[in-house]
Write a protein that holds these residues in place. Structure first.
Motif, PDB file in Angstrom:
ATOM      1  N   SER A 154      21.324  -4.216  73.859  1.00  0.00           N
ATOM      2  CA  SER A 154      22.413  -4.155  74.833  1.00  0.00           C
ATOM      3  C   SER A 154      23.210  -5.448  74.847  1.00  0.00           C
ATOM      4  CB  SER A 154      21.859  -3.854  76.227  1.00  0.00           C
ATOM      5  OG  SER A 154      21.082  -4.927  76.724  1.00  0.00           O
ATOM      6  N   SER A 160      13.971   7.047  88.746  1.00  0.00           N
ATOM      7  CA  SER A 160      14.509   7.655  87.529  1.00  0.00           C
ATOM      8  C   SER A 160      14.597   9.169  87.661  1.00  0.00           C
ATOM      9  CB  SER A 160      13.643   7.288  86.323  1.00  0.00           C
ATOM     10  OG  SER A 160      13.651   5.894  86.079  1.00  0.00           O
ATOM     11  N   GLU A 175      20.424   9.962  89.014  1.00  0.00           N
ATOM     12  CA  GLU A 175      21.096   9.813  87.725  1.00  0.00           C
ATOM     13  C   GLU A 175      21.730   8.438  87.615  1.00  0.00           C
ATOM     14  OE1 GLU A 175      24.190   9.519  84.894  1.00  0.00           O
ATOM     15  OE2 GLU A 175      24.569   9.616  87.060  1.00  0.00           O
ATOM     16  N   ALA A 176      22.276   7.937  88.728  1.00  0.00           N
ATOM     17  CA  ALA A 176      22.889   6.609  88.717  1.00  0.00           C
ATOM     18  C   ALA A 176      21.859   5.547  88.372  1.00  0.00           C
ATOM     19  CB  ALA A 176      23.526   6.312  90.074  1.00  0.00           C
ATOM     20  N   ARG A 231      19.135   5.939  86.593  1.00  0.00           N
ATOM     21  CA  ARG A 231      18.812   6.052  85.170  1.00  0.00           C
ATOM     22  C   ARG A 231      19.864   5.352  84.299  1.00  0.00           C
ATOM     23  NH1 ARG A 231      17.668  11.324  86.842  1.00  0.00           N
ATOM     24  NH2 ARG A 231      19.556  12.181  85.865  1.00  0.00           N
ATOM     25  N   ARG A 232      21.117   5.529  84.664  1.00  0.00           N
ATOM     26  CA  ARG A 232      22.198   4.912  83.898  1.00  0.00           C
ATOM     27  C   ARG A 232      22.158   3.388  84.023  1.00  0.00           C
ATOM     28  NH1 ARG A 232      25.793   7.237  86.371  1.00  0.00           N
ATOM     29  NH2 ARG A 232      26.689   5.617  87.697  1.00  0.00           N
ATOM     30  N   TRP A 233      21.980   2.890  85.253  1.00  0.00           N
ATOM     31  CA  TRP A 233      21.953   1.440  85.455  1.00  0.00           C
ATOM     32  C   TRP A 233      20.715   0.817  84.814  1.00  0.00           C
ATOM     33  CZ3 TRP A 233      23.209   2.631  91.204  1.00  0.00           C
ATOM     34  CH2 TRP A 233      24.594   2.801  91.345  1.00  0.00           C
ATOM     35  N   TRP A 234      19.583   1.485  84.894  1.00  0.00           N
ATOM     36  CA  TRP A 234      18.354   0.954  84.300  1.00  0.00           C
ATOM     37  C   TRP A 234      18.499   0.862  82.774  1.00  0.00           C
ATOM     38  CZ3 TRP A 234      14.551  -1.540  86.564  1.00  0.00           C
ATOM     39  CH2 TRP A 234      13.325  -1.711  85.906  1.00  0.00           C
ATOM     40  N   ALA A 235      19.149   1.838  82.182  1.00  0.00           N
ATOM     41  CA  ALA A 235      19.341   1.858  80.727  1.00  0.00           C
ATOM     42  C   ALA A 235      20.311   0.775  80.264  1.00  0.00           C
ATOM     43  CB  ALA A 235      19.843   3.229  80.277  1.00  0.00           C
ATOM     44  N   ASP A 236      21.125   0.228  81.176  1.00  0.00           N
ATOM     45  CA  ASP A 236      22.066  -0.829  80.810  1.00  0.00           C
ATOM     46  C   ASP A 236      21.380  -2.163  80.550  1.00  0.00           C
ATOM     47  OD1 ASP A 236      24.262   0.817  80.960  1.00  0.00           O
ATOM     48  OD2 ASP A 236      24.787   0.262  83.014  1.00  0.00           O
TER      49      ASP A 236
END
Length: 289
Positions: free
Chosen positions: A13, A206, A210-211, A213-218
């Motif tokens: 990232s 998670s 959904e938000a 999950r997206r922020w954690w994946a960043d």
């Protein structure tokens, strides 16, 4: 959660974030198949072999030296929090810090300070490991809600911000606050990857958001020290507050958040109204049990 996966995701990232033209390379938009820098470009910047960097990004437990990590941090243009996170993630398993299982104790002086802040109409919130809510003063309860009234397993600030509908209504910039909260939780996860309560919290968030999950994946990380927050309070309306995050001397994993507003401002008047509204006899601070 896999520490190797976290290291791989973080490096990828940060590499994807850098644009070639930022380091003097042609963008090559037409023939560049990866977002950001290529592995060989980052390896050259850091002064390591491509093979070594590839194995490091794959999380192969190379136990890199501090010099290598410093070089990578400079090449990736990491800030202080990101650099610390990289060092945490790159540590071999035997040196990782485990979160103690014993409950966190709150010093009497901390309670006294939070009560004093009530007198100054300053909301104060004490967070511990994983952003668990350890104590909250009256004014903070009036501002954000009585988090102590929640079931014990739900007394977590990250859980409140991400899942509670009231938090979405309360925070005027909820998406920004949510992303920053997840980034702060990521920083803790790097220090304590083997904390089972953290794993349970991340798993629940998670599944339910959904938000999140997206922020954690960043793989963003943030060390909270100070800032501002805008609130839409159902009683006193809109107010903007500044906050300071103070690490307590008796326990480095206890952070006291103190919210203030400049005297004479509408926000200060709103805090005074909240403090008067919730005034009650001593012993009003709610602690985690």
């Amino acid at each position: 959660m896999s520490h190797n996966d976290d290291l791989r995701g973080f490096l990828r990232s940060r590499r994807a974030r850098l644009r070639p033209e930022e380091i003097g390379l042609p963008s090559g938009t037409g023939d560049r198949r990866v977002k950001g820098l290529r592995r060989e470009e980052l390896a050259a910047l850091a002064g390591v072999s491509v093979d070594y960097y590839v194995r490091l990004e794959q999380g192969r437990n190379l136990n890199p030296s501090d010099a290598v990590l410093d070089a990578l941090a400079r090449a990736l243009r990491l800030d202080d929090a990101e650099r610390a996170h990289l060092f945490d993630l790159a540590r071999p398993a035997v040196t990782r810090r485990r979160a103690p299982r014993r409950p966190q104790r709150i010093a009497v002086a901390t309670y006294q300070l939070m009560e004093t802040l009530d007198g100054a109409a300053s909301p104060a919130l004490l967070l511990g490991r994983r952003m668990d809510v350890l104590a909250i003063n009256r004014t903070a309860r009036a501002l954000i809600g009585d988090l102590h009234a929640l079931p014990a397993r739900e007394r977590n600030y990250a859980r409140f911000v991400i899942l509670d509908e009231n938090a979405r209504e309360l925070h005027a910039d909820w998406a920004t606050i949510g992303a920053e909260t997840v980034a702060a939780l990521r920083l803790y996860a790097g220090r304590h990857p083997d904390d089972p309560d953290l794993s349970a919290l991340v798993g629940e968030l998670s599944v339910r958001s959904e938000a999140f999950r997206r922020w954690w994946a960043d793989h963003q990380v943030l060390a909270r020290t100070s800032g501002t927050k805008r609130y839409r309070h159902p009683v006193v309306g809109e107010l903007t507050l500044t906050y300071q995050a103070l690490t307590l001397p008796d326990d480095a994993e206890q952070t006291l958040f103190v919210y203030t507003a400049a005297a004479g401002t509408p926000a200060h008047t709103a805090l005074r109204l909240l403090a008067q509204w919730t005034a009650q006899p001593s012993g009003a601070i709610r602690e985690r049990v």
